[in-house]
Enzyme design. Structure first.
Site, PDB file in Angstrom:
ATOM      1  N   ILE A 131      33.852  54.574  50.074  1.00  0.00           N
ATOM      2  CA  ILE A 131      35.231  54.171  49.774  1.00  0.00           C
ATOM      3  C   ILE A 131      36.220  55.135  50.440  1.00  0.00           C
ATOM      4  CG2 ILE A 131      36.887  53.569  47.958  1.00  0.00           C
ATOM      5  CD1 ILE A 131      34.446  53.231  46.067  1.00  0.00           C
ATOM      6  N   ASP A 162      32.764  71.870  50.436  1.00  0.00           N
ATOM      7  CA  ASP A 162      32.456  71.462  49.064  1.00  0.00           C
ATOM      8  C   ASP A 162      33.719  71.570  48.206  1.00  0.00           C
ATOM      9  OD1 ASP A 162      31.390  71.319  46.460  1.00  0.00           O
ATOM     10  OD2 ASP A 162      29.524  72.277  47.102  1.00  0.00           O
ATOM     11  N   PHE A 184      38.007  61.412  45.811  1.00  0.00           N
ATOM     12  CA  PHE A 184      36.896  60.446  45.870  1.00  0.00           C
ATOM     13  C   PHE A 184      35.549  61.159  45.794  1.00  0.00           C
ATOM     14  CE2 PHE A 184      40.182  58.059  48.235  1.00  0.00           C
ATOM     15  CZ  PHE A 184      40.027  56.771  47.744  1.00  0.00           C
ATOM     16  N   ALA A 185      35.508  62.456  46.061  1.00  0.00           N
ATOM     17  CA  ALA A 185      34.219  63.153  46.188  1.00  0.00           C
ATOM     18  C   ALA A 185      33.429  63.043  44.892  1.00  0.00           C
ATOM     19  CB  ALA A 185      34.455  64.621  46.528  1.00  0.00           C
ATOM     20  N   ASP A 196      35.116  51.962  36.250  1.00  0.00           N
ATOM     21  CA  ASP A 196      35.083  51.198  34.986  1.00  0.00           C
ATOM     22  C   ASP A 196      33.854  51.549  34.159  1.00  0.00           C
ATOM     23  OD1 ASP A 196      33.155  49.951  36.581  1.00  0.00           O
ATOM     24  OD2 ASP A 196      33.799  47.917  36.112  1.00  0.00           O
ATOM     25  N   GLU A 197      32.865  52.209  34.785  1.00  0.00           N
ATOM     26  CA  GLU A 197      31.623  52.503  34.050  1.00  0.00           C
ATOM     27  C   GLU A 197      31.846  53.496  32.904  1.00  0.00           C
ATOM     28  OE1 GLU A 197      28.070  52.834  36.437  1.00  0.00           O
ATOM     29  OE2 GLU A 197      28.978  51.648  38.034  1.00  0.00           O
ATOM     30  N   LYS A 236      31.653  61.122  35.057  1.00  0.00           N
ATOM     31  CA  LYS A 236      32.975  60.620  35.454  1.00  0.00           C
ATOM     32  C   LYS A 236      33.923  60.613  34.248  1.00  0.00           C
ATOM     33  CE  LYS A 236      33.968  59.146  39.039  1.00  0.00           C
ATOM     34  NZ  LYS A 236      34.504  59.833  40.258  1.00  0.00           N
ATOM     35  N   TYR A 258      16.389  44.252  39.341  1.00  0.00           N
ATOM     36  CA  TYR A 258      16.019  44.920  38.097  1.00  0.00           C
ATOM     37  C   TYR A 258      16.022  43.926  36.930  1.00  0.00           C
ATOM     38  CZ  TYR A 258      17.261  49.373  40.488  1.00  0.00           C
ATOM     39  OH  TYR A 258      17.349  50.430  41.347  1.00  0.00           O
ATOM     40  N   GLY A 311      18.442  52.135  30.256  1.00  0.00           N
ATOM     41  CA  GLY A 311      19.831  52.164  29.763  1.00  0.00           C
ATOM     42  C   GLY A 311      20.797  51.310  30.567  1.00  0.00           C
TER      43      GLY A 311
HETATM   44  P1  NAD Z   1      29.719  57.725  48.131  1.00  0.00           P
HETATM   45  O1  NAD Z   1      28.528  58.282  47.443  1.00  0.00           O
HETATM   46  O2  NAD Z   1      29.548  56.693  49.186  1.00  0.00           O
HETATM   47  O3  NAD Z   1      30.587  58.902  48.755  1.00  0.00           O
HETATM   48  C1  NAD Z   1      30.806  60.116  48.120  1.00  0.00           C
HETATM   49  C2  NAD Z   1      31.283  61.114  49.151  1.00  0.00           C
HETATM   50  O4  NAD Z   1      31.552  62.362  48.481  1.00  0.00           O
HETATM   51  C3  NAD Z   1      30.250  61.405  50.236  1.00  0.00           C
HETATM   52  O5  NAD Z   1      30.865  61.381  51.504  1.00  0.00           O
HETATM   53  C4  NAD Z   1      29.765  62.808  49.902  1.00  0.00           C
HETATM   54  O6  NAD Z   1      29.356  63.547  51.047  1.00  0.00           O
HETATM   55  C5  NAD Z   1      30.984  63.406  49.262  1.00  0.00           C
HETATM   56  N1  NAD Z   1      30.670  64.530  48.353  1.00  0.00           N
HETATM   57  C6  NAD Z   1      29.707  64.562  47.401  1.00  0.00           C
HETATM   58  N2  NAD Z   1      29.712  65.752  46.779  1.00  0.00           N
HETATM   59  C7  NAD Z   1      30.725  66.474  47.341  1.00  0.00           C
HETATM   60  C8  NAD Z   1      31.237  67.783  47.127  1.00  0.00           C
HETATM   61  N3  NAD Z   1      30.715  68.592  46.200  1.00  0.00           N
HETATM   62  N4  NAD Z   1      32.272  68.210  47.879  1.00  0.00           N
HETATM   63  C9  NAD Z   1      32.805  67.395  48.839  1.00  0.00           C
HETATM   64  N5  NAD Z   1      32.344  66.157  49.092  1.00  0.00           N
HETATM   65  C10 NAD Z   1      31.325  65.695  48.344  1.00  0.00           C
HETATM   66  O7  NAD Z   1      30.636  57.163  46.938  1.00  0.00           O
HETATM   67  P2  NAD Z   1      31.668  55.963  46.928  1.00  0.00           P
HETATM   68  O8  NAD Z   1      30.944  54.728  46.526  1.00  0.00           O
HETATM   69  O9  NAD Z   1      32.460  55.993  48.152  1.00  0.00           O
HETATM   70  O10 NAD Z   1      32.565  56.401  45.687  1.00  0.00           O
HETATM   71  C11 NAD Z   1      33.729  57.203  45.878  1.00  0.00           C
HETATM   72  C12 NAD Z   1      34.382  57.422  44.528  1.00  0.00           C
HETATM   73  O11 NAD Z   1      34.731  56.174  43.935  1.00  0.00           O
HETATM   74  C13 NAD Z   1      33.483  58.138  43.529  1.00  0.00           C
HETATM   75  O12 NAD Z   1      34.256  59.064  42.814  1.00  0.00           O
HETATM   76  C14 NAD Z   1      33.002  57.018  42.616  1.00  0.00           C
HETATM   77  O13 NAD Z   1      32.758  57.517  41.310  1.00  0.00           O
HETATM   78  C15 NAD Z   1      34.185  56.076  42.630  1.00  0.00           C
HETATM   79  N6  NAD Z   1      33.882  54.653  42.418  1.00  0.00           N
HETATM   80  C16 NAD Z   1      32.920  54.030  43.143  1.00  0.00           C
HETATM   81  C17 NAD Z   1      32.693  52.678  42.967  1.00  0.00           C
HETATM   82  C18 NAD Z   1      31.662  51.937  43.781  1.00  0.00           C
HETATM   83  O14 NAD Z   1      31.405  50.764  43.533  1.00  0.00           O
HETATM   84  N7  NAD Z   1      31.045  52.535  44.789  1.00  0.00           N
HETATM   85  C19 NAD Z   1      33.436  51.955  42.014  1.00  0.00           C
HETATM   86  C20 NAD Z   1      34.416  52.637  41.285  1.00  0.00           C
HETATM   87  C21 NAD Z   1      34.633  53.977  41.504  1.00  0.00           C
HETATM   88  P1  TYD Z   2      24.519  49.438  41.838  1.00  0.00           P
HETATM   89  O1  TYD Z   2      24.922  48.949  43.178  1.00  0.00           O
HETATM   90  O2  TYD Z   2      23.565  50.588  41.748  1.00  0.00           O
HETATM   91  O3  TYD Z   2      25.870  49.739  41.036  1.00  0.00           O
HETATM   92  P2  TYD Z   2      26.069  50.125  39.458  1.00  0.00           P
HETATM   93  O4  TYD Z   2      24.770  50.406  38.848  1.00  0.00           O
HETATM   94  O5  TYD Z   2      26.935  51.336  39.543  1.00  0.00           O
HETATM   95  O6  TYD Z   2      26.762  48.937  38.868  1.00  0.00           O
HETATM   96  O7  TYD Z   2      23.880  48.234  41.034  1.00  0.00           O
HETATM   97  C1  TYD Z   2      24.573  47.015  40.840  1.00  0.00           C
HETATM   98  C2  TYD Z   2      23.706  46.131  39.976  1.00  0.00           C
HETATM   99  O8  TYD Z   2      22.512  45.798  40.699  1.00  0.00           O
HETATM  100  C3  TYD Z   2      23.226  46.804  38.698  1.00  0.00           C
HETATM  101  O9  TYD Z   2      23.154  45.838  37.649  1.00  0.00           O
HETATM  102  C4  TYD Z   2      21.820  47.277  39.037  1.00  0.00           C
HETATM  103  C5  TYD Z   2      21.335  46.211  39.997  1.00  0.00           C
HETATM  104  N1  TYD Z   2      20.353  46.661  41.022  1.00  0.00           N
HETATM  105  C6  TYD Z   2      19.169  45.928  41.201  1.00  0.00           C
HETATM  106  O10 TYD Z   2      18.906  44.938  40.520  1.00  0.00           O
HETATM  107  N2  TYD Z   2      18.288  46.381  42.161  1.00  0.00           N
HETATM  108  C7  TYD Z   2      18.545  47.482  42.925  1.00  0.00           C
HETATM  109  O11 TYD Z   2      17.680  47.856  43.771  1.00  0.00           O
HETATM  110  C8  TYD Z   2      19.768  48.199  42.729  1.00  0.00           C
HETATM  111  C9  TYD Z   2      20.076  49.425  43.540  1.00  0.00           C
HETATM  112  C10 TYD Z   2      20.648  47.746  41.767  1.00  0.00           C
END
Ligand code: NAD
Ligand code: TYD
Length: 337
Positions: free
Chosen positions: A13, A60, A82-83, A127-128, A155, A208, A276
């Site tokens: 993101i 970091d 975002f990290a 939202d989790e 979080k 799953y 869980g």
């Molecule tokens: P991601 O895992 O793809 O990216 C995380 C980034 O943070 C990576 O580039 C990683 O190198 C960096 N990082 C990790 N630890 C670090 C540290 N100690 N110092 C500096 N950088 C560090 O995650 P994402 O999916 O892009 O999520 C970004 C943010 O959005 C997170 O805070 C996550 O909780 C939140 N979020 C994600 C989703 C989703 O669906 N992916 C939904 C809602 C909120």
């Molecule tokens: P995920 O992308 O890990 O996001 P989150 O757990 O944060 O919602 O998973 C999305 C949904 O997909 C979640 O219900 C778990 C399910 N899932 C599978 O069924 N198989 C998989 O291999 C993964 C990674 C997730």
């Protein structure tokens, strides 16, 4: 010129957010601090590495000295955090690093935002933190926090620290709580890119449990526009849910992927459930829609097709991220399922 420290800007993101700013906000300078963990990848920002409004630093968020130095050197006005360690399954295997980055790292950023009196601190949460829903109802900003996984617990802890810094020291913060994102550059540990990658390789799609778990999907660009609006228009101290009203079961999503790729349903394999496992997430995004006039730009049906096609057209990116350590991760996570 607005100078923003974006942390985690090489992740999924964060890199989409940095790209959006560089493309759309010409008077903005981005300092991008990312540790480049397995999830961080500078290839996500290939075209923008040398952009004159972008300065990337590998580091970091727990390194307070470095963060302070960057804030002074680049005259930073605001932090968008975002990290994070972001994957629920990894948090179940190894929770400690989730405390280190998501909680302790956020605390370090907060102390610096307070001491440097930054204009804004935006905590990108999820939202989790609200826990799980039954078949009815939605999360609003006043839903009590009830996190179930080590990821969401970390979080939620960070969210509490952010609000406590606002209450105690008056830091100007916002917290965003978005639903599940999908789109370009998502690392294939998350469900959608993992299923696309497996289907492309004619491998089983590991669903799953019964596959009837529900997520409320939002296209990553739409999450980024929401965070931008909050950063630039929201009143400090406000929390916003972000979501697109796109509830889908995992089996529905997997079905769309198989159909687009012309692969058979027989690739679906129901495997041992996640411990869980939260049953359902659904977001009420009325507040951001009404107060900040934000709205998603695409429907799920459009966004998911664009996303699948992006992975098809960017096979080099996909191949490079699934080589090496990813294979070990996949093996250890899925071999006994
Ligand atoms: P991601 O895992 O793809 O990216 C995380 C980034 O943070 C990576 O580039 C990683 O190198 C960096 N990082 C990790 N630890 C670090 C540290 N100690 N110092 C500096 N950088 C560090 O995650 P994402 O999916 O892009 O999520 C970004 C943010 O959005 C997170 O805070 C996550 O909780 C939140 N979020 C994600 C989703 C989703 O669906 N992916 C939904 C809602 C909120
Ligand atoms: P995920 O992308 O890990 O996001 P989150 O757990 O944060 O919602 O998973 C999305 C949904 O997909 C979640 O219900 C778990 C399910 N899932 C599978 O069924 N198989 C998989 O291999 C993964 C990674 C997730």
């Amino acid at each position: 010129m607005r100078n923003i420290l974006v942390t985690g800007g090489a992740g999924f993101i964060g890199s989409n957010f940095v790209r959006m700013i560089l493309e759309e906000q010409k008077d903005c300078f981005v300092v991008n601090l990312d540790k480049l963990t397995y999830a961080g990848n500078l290839e996500n920002l290939k075209k923008y590495k040398e952009h004159s409004n972008h300065h990337f630093v590998k580091g970091d968020i727990c390194d307070g000295k470095l963060v302070k130095k960057l804030i002074d050197e680049f005259n930073v006005d605001a932090i968008v955090n975002f990290a994070a360690e972001s994957h629920v399954d990894r948090s179940i295997e190894e929770p400690k690093v989730f405390i280190d980055t998501n909680v302790a790292g956020t605390l370090i950023l907060l102390e610096i935002a307070r001491d440097k009196e930054l204009e804004r601190f935006v905590q990108v949460s999820t939202d989790e933190v609200y826990g799980s829903l039954g078949p009815e109802g939605v999360f609003t900003e006043t839903t009590p926090l009830s996190p179930n996984s080590p990821y969401s617990a970390s979080k939620a802890a960070a969210d509490h620290f952010v609000a406590a810094f606002g209450h105690t020291w008056g830091i100007r913060y916002n917290i965003t709580r978005c639903s599940n994102n999908y789109g370009q550059y998502q690392f294939p540990e998350k469900m959608i890119p993992l299923m696309i990658n497996n289907a492309l390789n004619n491998k089983d799609l590991p669903v799953y449990g019964d596959g009837l778990y529900v997520r409320d999907w939002l296209y990553v660009y739409d999450h980024c526009t929401a965070v931008w609006k909050i950063l630039t228009e929201a009143t400090p101290g406000e929390i916003y849910n972000i979501g697109g009203c796109n509830e889908k079961t995992n089996l529905e999503v997997v079905g769309i992927i198989l159909e687009r790729l012309g692969k058979p349903d027989s690739l679906i394999k129901h495997v041992k459930d996640r411990p869980g496992h939260d049953r359902r997430y659904a977001i009420d995004a009325t507040k951001i829609i009404n107060e900040l006039s934000w709205e998603p730009s695409v429907t799920f049906e459009e966004g998911i097709i664009e996303t699948i096609d992006w992975y098809l057209n960017n096979n080099d990116w996909l191949e490079s991220v699934v080589s090496g350590d990813y294979q070990k991760y996949y093996e250890s996570m899925y071999k006994d399922r």
